[in-house]
Design a protein around this motif. Structure first.
Motif, PDB file in Angstrom:
ATOM      1  N   LYS A   1     -10.614  -7.206  -3.072  1.00 29.80           N
ATOM      2  CA  LYS A   1     -11.685  -6.276  -3.423  1.00 29.80           C
ATOM      3  C   LYS A   1     -12.506  -5.883  -2.205  1.00 29.80           C
TER       4      LYS A   1
ATOM      5  N   LEU B   1      -9.544  -2.975  -1.081  1.00 28.11           N
ATOM      6  CA  LEU B   1     -10.046  -1.937  -1.976  1.00 28.11           C
ATOM      7  C   LEU B   1     -11.390  -1.390  -1.484  1.00 28.11           C
TER       8      LEU B   1
ATOM      9  N   ASP C   1      -8.407 -12.633  -4.735  1.00 26.00           N
ATOM     10  CA  ASP C   1      -9.149 -11.633  -5.508  1.00 26.00           C
ATOM     11  C   ASP C   1     -10.329 -11.098  -4.703  1.00 26.00           C
TER      12      ASP C   1
ATOM     13  N   PHE D   1     -11.919  -8.994 -11.728  1.00 24.34           N
ATOM     14  CA  PHE D   1     -12.761  -9.439 -10.626  1.00 24.34           C
ATOM     15  C   PHE D   1     -13.959 -10.270 -11.094  1.00 24.34           C
TER      16      PHE D   1
ATOM     17  N   THR E   1     -13.291   0.269  -6.282  1.00 21.30           N
ATOM     18  CA  THR E   1     -13.252   0.018  -7.726  1.00 21.30           C
ATOM     19  C   THR E   1     -14.583   0.338  -8.402  1.00 21.30           C
TER      20      THR E   1
ATOM     21  N   ASN F   1     -14.531  -1.640  -2.114  1.00 23.63           N
ATOM     22  CA  ASN F   1     -15.451  -1.072  -3.102  1.00 23.63           C
ATOM     23  C   ASN F   1     -14.959   0.225  -3.736  1.00 23.63           C
TER      24      ASN F   1
END
Length: 650
Positions: free
Chosen positions: A277, A281, A273, A428, A285, A283
């Motif tokens: 992130k 990803l 996880d 998250f 998200t 940031n």
């Protein structure tokens, strides 16, 4: 499906010993194999693997890199099996394919063995994509009855051990995998499939090699094998064969380095996880501020949560164009994608997620994979298992899984290709978890025909096809890529006895509503005599059973439940009488799995027909396969029936 995890480890710093001696050498064909005309355990087989063997070890002659020696011996039984003489070997980056040898064997009229060797100039290398390349060669002088034998080696600097497939599209008499693995490398080894191992041995051999400067080391010795392996036969309505085909799969868990430290490769979901992130990803998200400024101001004025979510979904869906790409090859940059108005699955659904966050809709990202990939393993996180991203929204205590990538998808439906096992919901804050992906739209098709028979034995009237769910998505997509003329041409070519006089549709652009396609039709070639036989199923008649195997080990996976309803009202003119109607039928699948109903009625010289096929389950087990197969057989038999009508003589 059997998916057994074998955790094998030996905490020594080691290298290999004389494991190379276990590799099978070329030159093992005899007269009996050449005289073989069929494989008794599968007389339909085009070819059969007589023996195959992969042997993995650390090669002292290749700077202690990992080498796998491969050996294959195949009998060609039919003309269709001659393609097994063409070999393709993909390899990556700094891997080296070498020591290629091949011989084709045939038998002479005097019952002697004729050999033809593969030449170096018959081996070709070509670029595929990225760092991938491919070696290709074809064994010479191939005919029905030939036996081919070939070997090659792959030396790799990488720690990954390639999967070993015991099964393929042809049967195998014997398949072996042996290995000597560095003891300071720990792998999770999964045995996938329905076949049992005939050889299943793992042991530690101490002092198996001496490495200058490091001393003696130990080896983890593996010996796996299966005999009399049936061909894996694919059929309709299945997930990727990688879920079911018998194979060995290797996932690197950890490595003990020379300093004594442990480098972990298999992580916990908490680790996954965090790295997803941070590293992938990046940031992306937390861009709700950006999308708050990009969304139409009117969205924020909508009081009803569900309506606000739907309008936000519509905005993202209509704004973006999907570029047909899935897992991105580089980090996601949704601002850049927004500026270009195009993006991959992650660009679009990450934008949807951030937009829902901006309008204060509780939502989460959901990782899944497409149906052409294996279902992600639950044993440990393997990020490469995933290549698709969805959004989970919770509105008024109801869960919706959303996918804004295709224009025709309504709110609460996702692409069919993304229905592949459960999804991993990325929370998250509290930690990710598995959840079954449930759909909020039912899939159905309703066909209603209102027809009249005239004095010239022609059928005329209207045909209405109403569809929702995935059936509507497919119909809307078809109508979007074809103009009306092309659509009608395709319809008439599929139904050659029907001539379309006019066509109209309703709710084509209203994807949250049922789609209606309305045809005015004439049905020709009913007959010219006074006695008529009419099959009432003018369209969507089931003529082929998708299930033909005697036994299917893996489940039937439709992806979603569905129903098909067919109604026909056939009005007869004066002077016509109904001589016979087909029998009414009612069938049910076990465990409330589905139902087929067929009813015929005669009311005032109007024939009314009602038929409905319902499949209530997304997945049917292998134990239910026989019932499902017979279900289709009975539907085909029932629909292959005729109404008999007689016209009075003048």
């Amino acid at each position: 499906m059997k998916d057994v995890l074998l955790i094998l480890t030996c905490l020594f710093f080691i290298n290999s010993f004389s494991q190379k001696k276990k590799s099978t050498k070329i030159g093992n064909v005899d007269i009996k194999e050449l005289n073989m005309s069929q494989y008794d355990k599968d007389t339909t087989a085009n070819a059969v693997v007589l023996y195959e063997h992969a042997n993995y070890y650390i090669d002292e002659n290749k700077d202690y890199k990992k080498t796998t020696d491969y050996y294959f011996k195949v009998k060609i039984l039919k003309k269709e099996g001659t393609n097994k003489a063409t070999i393709q070997i993909p390899f990556y980056g700094d891997e080296k394919v070498h020591s290629i040898k091949g011989i084709s064997y045939n038998i002479s009229k005097s019952n002697t063995i004729l050999k033809k060797h593969l030449l170096d100039n018959q081996v070709y290398t070509k670029d595929l994509y990225g760092k991938w390349k491919e070696i290709t060669f074809t064994l010479p002088n191939i005919k029905v009855g030939s036996v081919i034998e070939y070997t090659y080696s792959v030396t790799s600097p990488y720690s990954k051990i390639d999967d070993w497939y015991f099964q393929s599209d042809i049967p195998k008499i014997k398949s072996d995998f042996t290995a000597a693995i560095l003891g300071n490398w720990k792998y999770n080894i999964r045995v996938i499939g329905f076949l049992k191992l005939n050889r299943n041995n793992a042991s530690i051999k101490k002092r198996c090699v001496h490495v200058p400067g490091l001393g003696h080391g130990a080896c983890l010795i593996l010996d796996y094998g299966i005999d009399n392996i049936p061909a894996f036969k694919e059929e309709d309505y299945m997930l990727s064969k990688d879920n079911f085909i018998s194979k060995l799969s290797f996932d690197l868990e950890s490595y003990q380095n020379p300093r004594g430290g442990i480098d972990k490769y298999t992580k916990t979901w908490k680790d996954a996880d965090r790295s997803l992130k941070r590293d992938f990803l990046d940031n992306q998200t937390s861009k709700k501020g950006f999308f708050k400024n990009q969304l139409p101001p009117s969205l924020f004025l909508i009081v009803d949560d569900l309506e606000r979510a739907k309008k936000t979904y519509d905005f993202i869906q209509n704004y973006f164009t999907w570029n047909d790409k899935y897992w991105p090859s580089k980090k996601v940059r949704i601002k850049e994608a927004f500026e270009n108005k195009t993006g991959n699955i992650f660009d679009i659904n990450l934008s949807l997620y951030n937009s829902l966050q901006a309008v204060n809709i509780k939502s989460y990202l959901v990782l899944t994979s497409t149906r052409n990939k294996a279902v992600p393993t639950r044993l440990h996180p393997v990020i490469d298992d995933f290549n698709y991203l969805l959004v989970k929204a919770i509105i008024n205590n109801k869960t919706y899984f959303l996918d804004a990538t295709k224009k025709q998808l309504p709110f609460g439906l996702i692409q069919h290709i993304a229905i592949n096992g459960d999804g991993r919901v990325m929370d998250f804050k509290k930690g990710s978890y598995w959840e079954t992906i449930k759909l909020n739209r039912k899939t159905f098709r309703r066909i209603n025909a209102q027809l009249s028979l005239d004095d010239n034995n022609n059928l005329n009237g209207n045909l209405t096809i109403s569809s929702d769910g995935f059936f509507a998505v497919n119909a809307r997509e078809n109508l979007s890529i074809n103009n009306i003329d092309n659509h009608l041409e395709n319809f008439e070519s599929k139904h050659p006895n029907i001539e379309v006089e006019s066509f109209n549709h309703q709710n084509l652009d209203k994807k949250d509503n049922t789609l209606h396609q309305i045809y005015s039709i004439t049905f020709d070639e009913i007959g010219s005599s006074n006695k008529l036989r009419i099959n009432p199923f003018l369209i969507e008649k089931v003529t082929k059973n998708p299930f033909k195997l005697n036994k299917r080990e893996y489940p039937v996976d439709y992806g979603y439940p569905r129903s098909n309803t067919y109604t026909l009202s056939l009005k007869l003119p004066e002077g016509y009488t109904i001589k016979s109607l087909p029998q009414n039928t009612a069938l049910s699948l076990p465990n409330k799995g589905g139902r087929f109903i067929l009813n015929f009625k005669n009311l005032n010289n109007t024939i009314n027909i009602y038929s409905k096929i319902t499949l209530n389950k997304r997945v049917y087990s292998s134990e239910e396969y026989h019932y499902l197969k017979e279900f289709y057989n009975q539907i085909i038999k029932s629909q292959d029936a005729f109404i008999e009508i007689e016209k009075a003589s003048n």
